[in-house]
Design a protein around this motif. Structure first.
Motif, mmCIF file in Angstrom:
data_model
loop_
_atom_site.group_PDB
_atom_site.id
_atom_site.type_symbol
_atom_site.label_atom_id
_atom_site.label_comp_id
_atom_site.label_asym_id
_atom_site.label_seq_id
_atom_site.Cartn_x
_atom_site.Cartn_y
_atom_site.Cartn_z
ATOM 1 N N PHE A 83 5.335 4.388 -15.034
ATOM 2 C CA PHE A 83 4.505 3.562 -15.910
ATOM 3 C C PHE A 83 3.587 2.643 -15.093
ATOM 4 C CE2 PHE A 83 7.811 4.106 -19.412
ATOM 5 C CZ PHE A 83 6.967 4.844 -20.228
ATOM 6 N N SER A 84 4.087 2.122 -13.996
ATOM 7 C CA SER A 84 3.268 1.260 -13.148
ATOM 8 C C SER A 84 2.053 2.007 -12.616
ATOM 9 C CB SER A 84 4.102 0.711 -11.985
ATOM 10 O OG SER A 84 5.136 -0.131 -12.445
ATOM 11 N N GLN A 85 2.234 3.271 -12.277
ATOM 12 C CA GLN A 85 1.103 4.080 -11.808
ATOM 13 C C GLN A 85 0.068 4.257 -12.910
ATOM 14 O OE1 GLN A 85 3.049 7.651 -10.477
ATOM 15 N NE2 GLN A 85 3.758 6.745 -8.562
ATOM 16 N N PHE A 86 0.539 4.539 -14.143
ATOM 17 C CA PHE A 86 -0.386 4.670 -15.276
ATOM 18 C C PHE A 86 -1.172 3.376 -15.490
ATOM 19 C CE2 PHE A 86 2.662 7.985 -17.148
ATOM 20 C CZ PHE A 86 1.863 9.043 -16.743
ATOM 21 N N PHE A 87 -0.471 2.244 -15.496
ATOM 22 C CA PHE A 87 -1.125 0.976 -15.802
ATOM 23 C C PHE A 87 -2.036 0.521 -14.656
ATOM 24 C CE2 PHE A 87 2.836 0.245 -18.557
ATOM 25 C CZ PHE A 87 2.213 0.801 -19.666
ATOM 26 N N SER A 88 -1.662 0.820 -13.435
ATOM 27 C CA SER A 88 -2.536 0.499 -12.307
ATOM 28 C C SER A 88 -3.849 1.271 -12.415
ATOM 29 C CB SER A 88 -1.846 0.820 -10.979
ATOM 30 O OG SER A 88 -0.750 -0.052 -10.761
ATOM 31 N N ASP A 89 -3.750 2.518 -12.857
ATOM 32 C CA ASP A 89 -4.955 3.324 -13.043
ATOM 33 C C ASP A 89 -5.835 2.740 -14.146
ATOM 34 O OD1 ASP A 89 -6.459 5.929 -12.543
ATOM 35 O OD2 ASP A 89 -6.025 6.120 -14.681
ATOM 36 N N LEU A 90 -5.220 2.259 -15.220
ATOM 37 C CA LEU A 90 -5.989 1.631 -16.301
ATOM 38 C C LEU A 90 -6.653 0.347 -15.820
ATOM 39 C CD1 LEU A 90 -3.504 2.149 -19.287
ATOM 40 C CD2 LEU A 90 -5.636 3.389 -18.879
ATOM 41 N N LYS A 91 -5.982 -0.388 -14.929
ATOM 42 C CA LYS A 91 -6.598 -1.583 -14.353
ATOM 43 C C LYS A 91 -7.803 -1.207 -13.497
ATOM 44 C CE LYS A 91 -4.315 -5.146 -12.947
ATOM 45 N NZ LYS A 91 -3.391 -6.014 -12.167
ATOM 46 N N ASP A 92 -7.661 -0.136 -12.728
ATOM 47 C CA ASP A 92 -8.778 0.322 -11.904
ATOM 48 C C ASP A 92 -9.980 0.703 -12.759
ATOM 49 O OD1 ASP A 92 -7.269 -0.058 -9.625
ATOM 50 O OD2 ASP A 92 -6.672 2.049 -9.447
ATOM 51 N N LYS A 93 -9.708 1.227 -13.960
ATOM 52 C CA LYS A 93 -10.780 1.610 -14.886
ATOM 53 C C LYS A 93 -11.297 0.419 -15.701
ATOM 54 C CE LYS A 93 -9.506 6.487 -15.715
ATOM 55 N NZ LYS A 93 -8.453 6.695 -14.725
ATOM 56 N N LYS A 94 -10.752 -0.784 -15.455
ATOM 57 C CA LYS A 94 -11.164 -2.009 -16.152
ATOM 58 C C LYS A 94 -10.825 -1.969 -17.643
ATOM 59 C CE LYS A 94 -13.028 -3.230 -12.246
ATOM 60 N NZ LYS A 94 -12.289 -4.146 -11.325
ATOM 61 N N LEU A 95 -9.806 -1.209 -17.998
ATOM 62 C CA LEU A 95 -9.384 -1.143 -19.398
ATOM 63 C C LEU A 95 -8.345 -2.208 -19.728
ATOM 64 C CD1 LEU A 95 -9.198 2.740 -19.761
ATOM 65 C CD2 LEU A 95 -10.912 1.214 -20.747
#
Length: 241
Positions: A83-95
């Motif tokens: 889940f941390s990997q998913f959410f880190s990716d969403l942070k990178d996308k500025k979502l």
């Protein structure tokens, strides 16, 4: 050899058959295409005699002591890491950002909530029929116990457990702020377990249900049996009748 008179009568028949066969094949393809197009892309599973019966069925899994033991021990760190990997990716996308007030819908024991906190999104909480303090509070995702426009971000991987998908989505849209983001993990290419209340075969029904939001993107993921991530951004306040 055919006599000349028989041959004369045979030629029109052959010509007629040459026209009929392609026409029949075209009709066959049209019927198959129509059948495919009419196939439901979101199907509610039968068998629930009442809403109480549905809730009882869901609780049978959520309160299972063996499953809860697995979720809080063997699965705990593994799920938080993914889940941390998913959410880190969403942070990178500025979502999402560290300041996003966040809700995880159908969070069970709250691995996704803990993952959000570990990537810096501290103001995060989970909602489930069975609470798991301090990460998850009690609540029904068909009737979220929150005010309108409370959250900047909502995540769920239990859409398949919704008996009323329109209420599930409606509550997310109601409690999201304008410009807030919703991320769903769903199964399109495989059927979920016996506790699922619906089967989803396409992203299109979700796009229709999120009628107050813009479709951002969908992509393939590997999320504990779920294969597709779908992202929406709320574009307007929900109008009440």
């Amino acid at each position: 050899m055919y006599p000349f008179n028989q041959l004369r009568s045979l030629i029109p028949r052959c010509f007629f058959l040459s026209l009929l066969l392609p026409l029949s094949f075209f009709i066959f393809l049209s019927l198959k295409s129509t059948t495919f197009l009419n196939k439901p892309t979101l199907k509610i599973r039968p068998g629930y005699t009442s809403y109480d019966n549905y809730i009882h069925h869901q609780l049978h899994k959520t309160t299972n002591p063996k499953l809860r033991q697995i979720w809080t021990t063997r699965d705990w760190d593994r799920k938080i890491r993914v889940f941390s990997q998913f959410f880190s990716d969403l942070k990178d996308k500025k979502l999402i950002s560290n300041s996003s007030k966040s809700l995880c819908v159908g969070a069970r024991v709250g691995q996704e909530v803990e993952a959000l906190k570990r990537v810096g999104v501290w103001d995060s909480i989970g909602l489930d029929l069975v609470p798991y303090p301090p990460l998850v509070i009690r609540g029904d995702f068909h009737y979220q116990p929150f005010d309108d426009e409370t959250f900047d971000f909502e995540f769920s991987n239990v859409f398949d457990h919704a008996l009323y998908p329109e209420k599930f989505v409606g509550e997310i849209q109601r409690t999201l702020k304008v410009d807030g983001v919703c991320v769903l993990h769903v199964a399109l290419r495989r059927r979920s377990d016996k506790y699922s209340a619906n089967d989803l075969y396409s992203v299109e029904p979700l796009v229709k249900l999120f009628d107050g939001s813009d479709f951002v993107y969908s992509r393939n993921v590997d999320g504990f049996g779920l294969d597709t991530e779908v992202v929406f951004r709320k574009r307007k306040p929900i109008q009440r009748s």
